[in-house]
Design a protein around this motif. Structure first.
Motif, PDB file in Angstrom:
ATOM      1  N   GLY A  21      37.707  41.411  53.185  1.00  0.00           N
ATOM      2  CA  GLY A  21      38.126  40.200  52.490  1.00  0.00           C
ATOM      3  C   GLY A  21      39.062  40.478  51.431  1.00  0.00           C
ATOM      4  N   SER A  22      38.657  41.374  50.334  1.00  0.00           N
ATOM      5  CA  SER A  22      39.230  41.550  49.375  1.00  0.00           C
ATOM      6  C   SER A  22      40.450  42.368  49.499  1.00  0.00           C
ATOM      7  CB  SER A  22      38.315  42.002  48.191  1.00  0.00           C
ATOM      8  OG  SER A  22      37.755  43.528  48.675  1.00  0.00           O
ATOM      9  N   ALA A  44      46.408  42.418  49.554  1.00  0.00           N
ATOM     10  CA  ALA A  44      47.611  42.639  50.358  1.00  0.00           C
ATOM     11  C   ALA A  44      48.404  41.388  50.795  1.00  0.00           C
ATOM     12  CB  ALA A  44      47.039  43.125  51.722  1.00  0.00           C
ATOM     13  N   VAL A  45      48.035  40.204  50.825  1.00  0.00           N
ATOM     14  CA  VAL A  45      48.917  39.062  51.203  1.00  0.00           C
ATOM     15  C   VAL A  45      49.068  38.108  50.066  1.00  0.00           C
ATOM     16  CG1 VAL A  45      48.190  39.438  53.577  1.00  0.00           C
ATOM     17  CG2 VAL A  45      46.992  37.614  52.259  1.00  0.00           C
ATOM     18  N   SER A  46      48.593  38.468  48.835  1.00  0.00           N
ATOM     19  CA  SER A  46      48.826  37.814  47.472  1.00  0.00           C
ATOM     20  C   SER A  46      50.261  37.417  47.385  1.00  0.00           C
ATOM     21  CB  SER A  46      48.091  38.622  46.272  1.00  0.00           C
ATOM     22  OG  SER A  46      48.263  37.776  45.351  1.00  0.00           O
ATOM     23  N   LYS A 101      50.421  37.114  40.649  1.00  0.00           N
ATOM     24  CA  LYS A 101      49.610  36.096  39.855  1.00  0.00           C
ATOM     25  C   LYS A 101      48.367  35.629  40.619  1.00  0.00           C
ATOM     26  CE  LYS A 101      53.034  34.274  36.735  1.00  0.00           C
ATOM     27  NZ  LYS A 101      53.782  33.041  36.370  1.00  0.00           N
ATOM     28  N   GLY A 102      47.173  35.626  40.138  1.00  0.00           N
ATOM     29  CA  GLY A 102      46.064  35.167  40.887  1.00  0.00           C
ATOM     30  C   GLY A 102      45.392  35.965  41.773  1.00  0.00           C
ATOM     31  N   ALA A 103      46.042  37.097  41.861  1.00  0.00           N
ATOM     32  CA  ALA A 103      45.341  38.130  43.155  1.00  0.00           C
ATOM     33  C   ALA A 103      44.061  38.339  42.816  1.00  0.00           C
ATOM     34  CB  ALA A 103      46.349  39.342  43.038  1.00  0.00           C
ATOM     35  N   ILE A 132      37.971  35.227  48.353  1.00  0.00           N
ATOM     36  CA  ILE A 132      37.933  35.532  49.471  1.00  0.00           C
ATOM     37  C   ILE A 132      36.876  36.204  49.948  1.00  0.00           C
ATOM     38  CG2 ILE A 132      39.041  36.783  51.440  1.00  0.00           C
ATOM     39  CD1 ILE A 132      40.211  33.972  50.934  1.00  0.00           C
ATOM     40  N   ALA A 133      36.644  37.470  48.975  1.00  0.00           N
ATOM     41  CA  ALA A 133      35.323  38.448  49.376  1.00  0.00           C
ATOM     42  C   ALA A 133      34.152  37.756  49.661  1.00  0.00           C
ATOM     43  CB  ALA A 133      35.341  39.327  48.203  1.00  0.00           C
TER      44      ALA A 133
END
Length: 334
Positions: free
Chosen positions: A245-246, A251-253, A295-297, A304-305
């Motif tokens: 999840g992390s 990857a899609v941040s 930002k916010g990654a 998500i993790a």
């Protein structure tokens, strides 16, 4: 575990929904911080980092200010997570009907299909959640804006609003409900208003599922005792879900930043408006640089993790199977 999951589609839906509710309750404040960090522009920083955002939110809006938008998320996360997880299982089953082992390409295809299915619920859910989460940031920015203008006139090179941030009572934050936003969007723009940012949501959720599901499957497989005994300890399911999840979240941040900006209906002072994905990407790159796309990654990874780690444990324990009368997974069996 895969065999047990194929017993009942309703059980999978219950598992996905339960996992979503538990996960959202645990990590929602971090998700709120992520939204506010992604929406603030360079030169207009209210928050320095995640902890700074949460502390200031509690000071100005109270403890429950961290859960602004949680109600709509808890309501819609059940069908959203249920569709996502159950759809992936369904497509994996369909792609392996001939008895052959699933290749990585087929696993990615199943994840892609699952990502496409979930946006039916994800887009309006995110649309409403973002308006509620960002309301506090906009109110705080309005309170401190005069101080910023003064600082800029005096030649300040970095207008960090957090320096002038004055905690105010929660009553000063304009309260707006998801119902009010929904009614206004339906009245002015129809159903399409709730699906603003659909393209960006697809651009985020499809790659996420393509990365997450195959990665989880392979990490999970590493925890099997042996080929004869394919059981996996519940903690391994949790760690596999967290790691996959992390990785997928980071990857899609950049896509998540674009989606958040496009779905924000109200803008702060001097904040850009965007006409689609391409225009948003171009303006962020030109005015804020490549770093803005991350930002916010870290917040998103922290959201998500555990969310997907919890989801996989719920699948392992078998809450849905238990409620429907099937034999539940034994958490101590491994």
């Amino acid at each position: 575990m895969a065999q047990q999951q194929q017993i009942s589609l309703p059980a999978k839906l219950i598992n996905g929904g339960f996992a979503g509710m538990v996960g959202v309750t645990c990590v929602f404040p971090i998700d709120l911080a992520k939204t506010r960090l992604q929406n603030q522009r360079s030169g207009q920083q209210l928050y320095k980092n995640m902890m700074d955002c949460l502390i200031k939110t509690v000071k100005s809006e109270g403890y429950f200010g961290m859960y602004r938008g949680a109600a709509v998320n808890l309501t819609l996360v059940t069908p959203e997570k249920a569709i996502k997880l159950a759809a992936n299982d369904f497509f994996r089953h369909q792609l392996s009907k001939d008895g052959s082992r699933l290749t990585v390409l087929k696993e990615m295809l199943a994840g892609c299909c699952a990502g496409m299915c979930q946006v039916i619920v994800t887009t309006p859910m995110e649309m409403l959640k973002i308006q509620l989460q960002d309301a506090g940031r906009l109110a705080a920015q309005q309170r401190v804006m005069p101080s910023v203008v003064t600082a800029l006139k005096m030649g300040g090179t970095s207008a960090v609003l957090s320096r002038s941030y004055n905690a105010s009572p929660a009553s000063q934050v304009i309260r707006v409900s998801a119902t009010q936003i929904t009614r206004e969007l339906l009245r002015t723009k129809g159903v399409t208003g709730l699906y603003r940012g659909l393209g960006a949501t697809l651009m985020r959720d499809i790659p996420f599922s393509v990365v997450y599901f195959p990665l989880f499957a392979h990490l999970h497989q590493l925890g099997q005792h042996s080929s004869e005994n394919p059981t996996v300890p519940f903690y391994w399911s949790f760690m596999s879900g967290c790691l996959a999840g992390s990785v997928a979240a980071v990857a899609v941040s950049p896509c998540d930043v674009v989606k958040t900006r496009l779905q924000s209906l109200k803008k702060g002072a001097n904040e850009e408006t965007y006409n689609g994905v391409v225009d948003c990407v171009r303006k962020i790159m030109r005015k804020e640089g490549p770093k803005a796309f991350l930002k916010g990654a870290s917040c998103r990874a922290l959201v998500i993790a555990p969310l997907f780690g919890i989801a996989q444990v719920v699948y392992f324990v078998g809450v849905g199977e238990f409620l429907l009368g099937y034999t539940p997974y034994n958490i101590y069996s491994a």
